[in-house]
Design an enzyme around this catalytic site. Structure first.
Site, PDB file in Angstrom:
ATOM      1  N   ASP A 122       3.610   9.653  -0.543  1.00 44.08           N
ATOM      2  CA  ASP A 122       2.402   8.925  -0.141  1.00 44.08           C
ATOM      3  C   ASP A 122       2.123   7.831  -1.161  1.00 44.08           C
ATOM      4  OD1 ASP A 122       0.057   8.338   1.246  1.00 44.08           O
ATOM      5  OD2 ASP A 122      -0.510  10.446   1.445  1.00 44.08           O
ATOM      6  N   HIS A 161       0.814  -1.224   0.000  1.00 42.47           N
ATOM      7  CA  HIS A 161       0.000   0.000   0.000  1.00 42.47           C
ATOM      8  C   HIS A 161       0.845   1.271   0.000  1.00 42.47           C
ATOM      9  CE1 HIS A 161      -4.046  -1.841   0.964  1.00 42.47           C
ATOM     10  NE2 HIS A 161      -3.228  -2.861   1.130  1.00 42.47           N
TER      11      HIS A 161
HETATM   12  C1  G6P Z   1      -1.156   3.318   6.132  1.00 47.46           C
HETATM   13  C2  G6P Z   1      -0.704   1.892   5.941  1.00 47.46           C
HETATM   14  C3  G6P Z   1      -1.684   0.910   6.544  1.00 47.46           C
HETATM   15  C4  G6P Z   1      -1.971   1.302   7.975  1.00 47.46           C
HETATM   16  C5  G6P Z   1      -2.466   2.730   8.070  1.00 47.46           C
HETATM   17  C6  G6P Z   1      -2.733   3.190   9.507  1.00 47.46           C
HETATM   18  O1  G6P Z   1      -2.251   3.578   5.334  1.00 47.46           O
HETATM   19  O2  G6P Z   1      -0.492   1.615   4.567  1.00 47.46           O
HETATM   20  O3  G6P Z   1      -1.177  -0.403   6.493  1.00 47.46           O
HETATM   21  O4  G6P Z   1      -2.909   0.410   8.555  1.00 47.46           O
HETATM   22  O5  G6P Z   1      -1.483   3.573   7.489  1.00 47.46           O
HETATM   23  O6  G6P Z   1      -1.614   3.008  10.311  1.00 47.46           O
HETATM   24  P1  G6P Z   1      -1.601   2.065  11.607  1.00 47.46           P
HETATM   25  O7  G6P Z   1      -0.182   1.957  11.975  1.00 47.46           O
HETATM   26  O8  G6P Z   1      -2.450   2.756  12.618  1.00 47.46           O
HETATM   27  O9  G6P Z   1      -2.215   0.729  11.209  1.00 47.46           O
END
Ligand code: G6P
Length: 480
Positions: free
Chosen positions: A377, A165
């Site tokens: 990003d 992602h």
């Molecule tokens: C990004 C990453 C995700 C992640 C999200 C929130 O979008 O690509 O994998 O889940 O951030 O971050 P966190 O560490 O809270 O899961």
């Protein structure tokens, strides 16, 4: 062994649930929290008999697998120490900054790596235990880079997809990673590897050649020898949002009314600028505030009364770079409002909170210009949400060329967020753009997001995974 096996298994760091309490027996009680990924995958999960393997977000709490909204959710347990070393450490103290072009300095610690490998194995084992013979398993994101190969070693019968992602950096940066070969080999356990942008896929193919000595042909990587020889396909599949759902939400009369109310509550300014981000150093919030400060100080906005609403949702607060960023941002906001506010008027409305989707939709509708000025990003779904919300064909998107969304959203006003003068010019242009031009651009943007929604993303990826991986095109990426 679970009593039932599943034909489709999603493996992600997080389960799509929030803990909402505990049962009378002290067991955790969860509620599904539909984000983009689960919205896209829930129908596939229901029709194909799916299970989702992930962490429930709190230490030492797993509990039994449970069914929710037609999905089978399988919690993976992490201890407090593992959260520190695997999640806050290797995932968010090493890989996140490294993959975002070292905007913050990555730290390399062997005990973080050991925890990462151990936890990745636990996810792989949990997925292997759920998957039926010949099932499809879709592994998500940088927290689980080793899972594809660990899974293949246990279960060669599976069809394995991996989607990254976040950006994949150029080799000059990626090669800093002491475990670069193992990471590349881990990902190459998949049959199909998806990225947000073509440049990410190209960077990965180069890493395959340089770090793992693999040969590539176009977007295919050849791995293994003799009987074990396989081909892995790496290609872009830009992720999206539930565009129709978002548009419907923003069309709700209550949301439209709330948007008008927001404008009134802000003191009925001439223009509203909006930023919506996780509080993360990749998002360019400091640069954005500096740009706005200069605009206020050099009179470029004329006599327009302009406010900036900055939603910064709390994120990874125990990681030092994030705690430091919060301090810096709050200092800048305080100074800016102190220097430029008056009694009853402040130029920056800073909200360190998360809001429900309907409030976000109202903010999008109220904003004359949306500032998505990330320094780096993977995609940036906020840009797509803003576009989907603007059923009135109004509003201007100012978008960083360093966000994956810039590859698709050509009618945005594109900026280099490091170029403060250029970004100032883009904001002035956005606020002065004639209505007909705003409408022309927003209509084109909306069409793109509506036609390329998250459901199509999932369909394209899973379709390519089933077909033995023939995705978008076959442009040669070059040989080693
Ligand atoms: C990004 C990453 C995700 C992640 C999200 C929130 O979008 O690509 O994998 O889940 O951030 O971050 P966190 O560490 O809270 O899961």
């Amino acid at each position: 062994m679970p009593s039932q096996l599943y034909d489709f298994v999603v493996v992600a760091n997080r389960l799509p649930v929030d803990k909402v309490g505990t049962t009378d027996d002290g067991e955790p009680l969860y509620e599904t929290s539909p984000g983009g990924l689960v919205t896209a995958l829930a129908p596939v999960m229901r029709s194909q008999h799916g299970a989702w393997v992930g962490w429930a977000g709190a230490p030492d709490e797993a509990g039994d697998a449970f069914d929710s909204d037609g999905m089978h959710l399988v919690p993976v347990e992490l201890s407090a120490q593992e959260i520190e070393d695997y999640y806050e450490g290797m995932a968010n103290g090493t890989l996140w900054p490294l993959f975002h072009d070292v905007i913050a300095a990555p730290e390399y610690h062997r005990h973080w790596w050991d925890a990462y490998a151990k936890v990745n194995r636990r996810f792989a084992e949990a997925a292997a235990a759920q998957a039926a013979e010949g099932a499809t398993v879709w592994v998500q994101d940088y927290q689980l880079l080793l899972v594809p190969m660990m899974l293949r070693e246990q279960r060669p019968d599976l069809r394995i997809g991996f989607f990254n992602h976040i950006p994949f950096p150029g080799y000059e940066i990626f090669s800093q990673l002491p475990w670069r070969k193992r990471v590349v080999e881990g990902v190459l356990g998949a049959d199909l590897v998806g990225f947000q942008r073509r440049s990410d896929a190209t960077n990965f193919l180069r890493a395959c050649r340089r770090a793992a000595g693999a040969t590539t042909r176009g977007s295919h990587v050849h791995v293994g020898h003799g009987e074990g020889r396989r081909t892995v396909h790496a290609a872009p599949f830009p992720i999206s949002i539930d565009a129709r759902g978002f548009e419907a939400l923003a069309s709700d009369p209550a949301v439209i009314e709330r948007a008008a109310q927001v404008r009134t509550e802000l003191g009925d300014p001439d223009a509203i600028l909006l930023g919506v981000d996780r509080l993360d150093y990749t998002k360019g919030i400091r640069h954005r505030l500096s740009t706005f400060k200069e605009l206020l100080e050099d009179g470029a906005l004329g006599d327009k009364r302009v406010v900036l609403v900055q939603v910064a949702s709390p994120s990874r607060e125990r990681v030092k770079a994030y705690a430091d960023l919060r301090d810096e941002v709050e200092l800048i906001v305080g100074r800016l409002n102190g220097d430029h506010g008056t009694v009853g008027w402040q130029p920056v409305h800073y909200l360190h909170q998360s809001f429900p989707r309907d409030e976000m939709a109202a903010l999008y509708l109220a904003a004359d210009a949306m500032l998505v000025t990330a320094l780096r990003d993977g995609m940036n779904l906020v840009a797509k949400e803003y576009v989907a919300a603007r059923h009135d064909d109004d509003g201007v998107l100012v978008l960083s060329e360093f966000a994956g969304a810039a590859d698709e959203l050509h009618q945005a006003v594109l900026v280099n967020p490091h170029d403060i003068d250029g970004t100032k010019g883009a904001i002035v242009e956005a606020l002065g753009m004639p209505k007909a031009e705003r409408r022309r651009r927003m209509r084109a943007l909306r069409r793109r997001v509506r036609e390329h929604d998250v459901e199509r993303w999932a369909r394209d990826f899973l379709g390519a995974l089933q077909d033995g991986a023939h995705a978008h095109d076959e442009e040669p990426a070059g040989q080693a």
